[in-house]
Write a protein that holds these residues in place. Structure first.
Motif, PDB file in Angstrom:
ATOM      1  N   ALA A 122       0.826  -1.221   0.000  1.00 45.17           N
ATOM      2  CA  ALA A 122       0.000   0.000   0.000  1.00 45.17           C
ATOM      3  C   ALA A 122       0.852   1.260   0.000  1.00 45.17           C
ATOM      4  N   ARG A 123       1.939   1.279   0.758  1.00 47.50           N
ATOM      5  CA  ARG A 123       2.803   2.467   0.817  1.00 47.50           C
ATOM      6  C   ARG A 123       3.392   2.764  -0.562  1.00 47.50           C
ATOM      7  N   THR A 124       3.882   1.749  -1.238  1.00 45.32           N
ATOM      8  CA  THR A 124       4.468   1.936  -2.567  1.00 45.32           C
ATOM      9  C   THR A 124       3.403   2.396  -3.565  1.00 45.32           C
ATOM     10  N   ARG A 125       2.189   1.841  -3.458  1.00 47.22           N
ATOM     11  CA  ARG A 125       1.102   2.273  -4.351  1.00 47.22           C
ATOM     12  C   ARG A 125       0.756   3.734  -4.102  1.00 47.22           C
ATOM     13  N   LEU A 126       0.763   4.171  -2.828  1.00 47.53           N
ATOM     14  CA  LEU A 126       0.487   5.576  -2.507  1.00 47.53           C
ATOM     15  C   LEU A 126       1.571   6.475  -3.089  1.00 47.53           C
ATOM     16  N   LEU A 127       2.821   6.106  -2.904  1.00 49.03           N
ATOM     17  CA  LEU A 127       3.924   6.909  -3.435  1.00 49.03           C
ATOM     18  C   LEU A 127       3.855   7.003  -4.958  1.00 49.03           C
ATOM     19  N   THR A 128       3.551   5.887  -5.612  1.00 51.82           N
ATOM     20  CA  THR A 128       3.421   5.876  -7.070  1.00 51.82           C
ATOM     21  C   THR A 128       2.287   6.795  -7.513  1.00 51.82           C
ATOM     22  N   PHE A 129       1.155   6.716  -6.804  1.00 51.36           N
ATOM     23  CA  PHE A 129       0.015   7.582  -7.120  1.00 51.36           C
ATOM     24  C   PHE A 129       0.380   9.054  -6.950  1.00 51.36           C
ATOM     25  N   LEU A 130       1.038   9.398  -5.836  1.00 51.99           N
ATOM     26  CA  LEU A 130       1.411  10.795  -5.590  1.00 51.99           C
ATOM     27  C   LEU A 130       2.385  11.308  -6.649  1.00 51.99           C
ATOM     28  N   LYS A 131       3.334  10.476  -7.054  1.00 49.13           N
ATOM     29  CA  LYS A 131       4.275  10.878  -8.109  1.00 49.13           C
ATOM     30  C   LYS A 131       3.551  11.104  -9.430  1.00 49.13           C
ATOM     31  N   ASP A 132       2.648  10.182  -9.796  1.00 49.43           N
ATOM     32  CA  ASP A 132       1.887  10.334 -11.045  1.00 49.43           C
ATOM     33  C   ASP A 132       1.024  11.585 -11.013  1.00 49.43           C
ATOM     34  N   TRP A 133       0.335  11.799  -9.891  1.00 50.35           N
ATOM     35  CA  TRP A 133      -0.548  12.951  -9.741  1.00 50.35           C
ATOM     36  C   TRP A 133       0.261  14.243  -9.817  1.00 50.35           C
ATOM     37  N   SER A 134       1.404  14.276  -9.145  1.00 52.25           N
ATOM     38  CA  SER A 134       2.224  15.489  -9.167  1.00 52.25           C
ATOM     39  C   SER A 134       2.786  15.749 -10.560  1.00 52.25           C
ATOM     40  N   GLU A 135       3.089  14.693 -11.288  1.00 48.86           N
ATOM     41  CA  GLU A 135       3.592  14.846 -12.657  1.00 48.86           C
ATOM     42  C   GLU A 135       2.518  15.422 -13.582  1.00 48.86           C
ATOM     43  N   ARG A 136       1.281  14.981 -13.402  1.00 48.74           N
ATOM     44  CA  ARG A 136       0.186  15.438 -14.256  1.00 48.74           C
ATOM     45  C   ARG A 136      -0.307  16.835 -13.887  1.00 48.74           C
ATOM     46  N   GLU A 137      -0.420  17.125 -12.576  1.00 47.64           N
ATOM     47  CA  GLU A 137      -1.105  18.351 -12.165  1.00 47.64           C
ATOM     48  C   GLU A 137      -0.326  19.260 -11.226  1.00 47.64           C
ATOM     49  N   GLN A 153      -9.385  11.597   1.639  1.00 49.51           N
ATOM     50  CA  GLN A 153      -8.549  10.454   1.993  1.00 49.51           C
ATOM     51  C   GLN A 153      -9.214   9.148   1.572  1.00 49.51           C
ATOM     52  N   ASN A 154     -10.535   9.109   1.627  1.00 51.36           N
ATOM     53  CA  ASN A 154     -11.261   7.918   1.183  1.00 51.36           C
ATOM     54  C   ASN A 154     -11.096   7.712  -0.326  1.00 51.36           C
ATOM     55  N   ASP A 155     -11.137   8.811  -1.104  1.00 55.43           N
ATOM     56  CA  ASP A 155     -10.912   8.712  -2.546  1.00 55.43           C
ATOM     57  C   ASP A 155      -9.526   8.136  -2.833  1.00 55.43           C
ATOM     58  N   ILE A 156      -8.522   8.656  -2.136  1.00 50.19           N
ATOM     59  CA  ILE A 156      -7.151   8.180  -2.336  1.00 50.19           C
ATOM     60  C   ILE A 156      -7.055   6.703  -1.963  1.00 50.19           C
ATOM     61  N   ALA A 157      -7.704   6.318  -0.862  1.00 51.65           N
ATOM     62  CA  ALA A 157      -7.697   4.912  -0.442  1.00 51.65           C
ATOM     63  C   ALA A 157      -8.281   4.017  -1.533  1.00 51.65           C
ATOM     64  N   GLN A 158      -9.394   4.438  -2.130  1.00 50.88           N
ATOM     65  CA  GLN A 158     -10.000   3.638  -3.191  1.00 50.88           C
ATOM     66  C   GLN A 158      -9.101   3.550  -4.412  1.00 50.88           C
ATOM     67  N   ILE A 159      -8.446   4.646  -4.752  1.00 48.34           N
ATOM     68  CA  ILE A 159      -7.574   4.660  -5.926  1.00 48.34           C
ATOM     69  C   ILE A 159      -6.401   3.709  -5.750  1.00 48.34           C
ATOM     70  N   ILE A 160      -5.844   3.656  -4.529  1.00 45.90           N
ATOM     71  CA  ILE A 160      -4.693   2.774  -4.304  1.00 45.90           C
ATOM     72  C   ILE A 160      -5.116   1.413  -3.739  1.00 45.90           C
ATOM     73  N   CYS A 161      -6.424   1.162  -3.698  1.00 48.17           N
ATOM     74  CA  CYS A 161      -6.984  -0.140  -3.287  1.00 48.17           C
ATOM     75  C   CYS A 161      -6.563  -0.542  -1.879  1.00 48.17           C
ATOM     76  N   THR A 162      -6.875   0.321  -0.931  1.00 49.82           N
ATOM     77  CA  THR A 162      -6.614   0.022   0.476  1.00 49.82           C
ATOM     78  C   THR A 162      -7.747   0.627   1.301  1.00 49.82           C
ATOM     79  N   SER A 163      -7.713   0.404   2.588  1.00 45.31           N
ATOM     80  CA  SER A 163      -8.753   0.979   3.450  1.00 45.31           C
ATOM     81  C   SER A 163      -8.451   2.455   3.709  1.00 45.31           C
TER      82      SER A 163
END
Length: 195
Positions: A122-137, A153-163
């Motif tokens: 989950a931590r790696t998925r969050l970091l990957t998401f944050l890097k992608d998001w920062s690159e795009r926007e 925070q719930n939206d982010i949890a769903q995007i990275i498939c965690t609670s």
């Protein structure tokens, strides 16, 4: 072609509507949400300026139970009837080629998301998401990046498939380590190279 504006929280379309449409997001951000039999929402995708959404498979799916919801304060979209969009693709081969590339990129993103879910924690998925998001926007100032935050925070949890609890703990951990600041309106990543 039709134009529509929406405010944060407004529902833009339902997949089960009688008239299938294809939409182009001109301004803002939206989320595509799927509902299960129990009424639970799952975020399927985040759509950003310039992206297509709606009946992208070019055939109507009446059994699909999804909708689009505005994430930012101002959202502007234009829409085409599915039949008109198909005619445009036939009439303009360059548009058809661009559409094919767009669908291919969507498939690649789905494949990468699936691979991340299967092979990363989950931590790696969050970091990957944050890097992608920062690159795009993100707005970059040296290595510091600021992102306008329209996700809960719930939206982010769903995007990275965690609670939600796990996502909250991971975000707090990043803040405590001085790597980022998470606020309702913005996220500041102090040094993107350290994520």
């Amino acid at each position: 072609m039709g134009f529509k504006t929406a405010k944060k929280g407004d529902v833009i379309y339902f997949s089960s509507s009688d008239v299938p449409r294809v939409f182009v997001l001109k301004k803002g951000a939206i989320k595509i949400v799927s509902l299960d039999e129990d009424g639970n929402e799952t975020i399927k995708d985040i759509i950003q300026k310039g992206d297509l959404f709606g009946e992208l498979e070019l055939e109507s799916d009446k059994d699909s139970n999804e909708y689009a919801k505005a994430l930012t304060s101002e959202v502007s979209i234009c829409s085409f009837l599915l039949s008109d969009f198909e005619n445009l693709l036939l009439k303009y081969p360059n548009l058809a080629l661009s559409y094919t590339k767009f669908v291919g990129l969507k498939m690649k993103r789905l494949k990468n998301s699936y691979a991340n879910l299967m092979s990363k924690d989950a931590r790696t998925r969050l970091l990957t998401f944050l890097k992608d998001w920062s690159e795009r926007e993100g707005r970059k100032e040296g290595n510091k990046i600021t992102i306008d935050n329209y996700l809960t925070q719930n939206d982010i949890a769903q995007i990275i498939c965690t609670s939600r609890q796990t996502a909250t703990l991971l975000l707090k951990e990043l803040e405590e380590n001085g790597l980022m600041y998470y606020g309702r309106k913005e996220i500041i990543i102090e040094d993107i190279s350290k994520l």
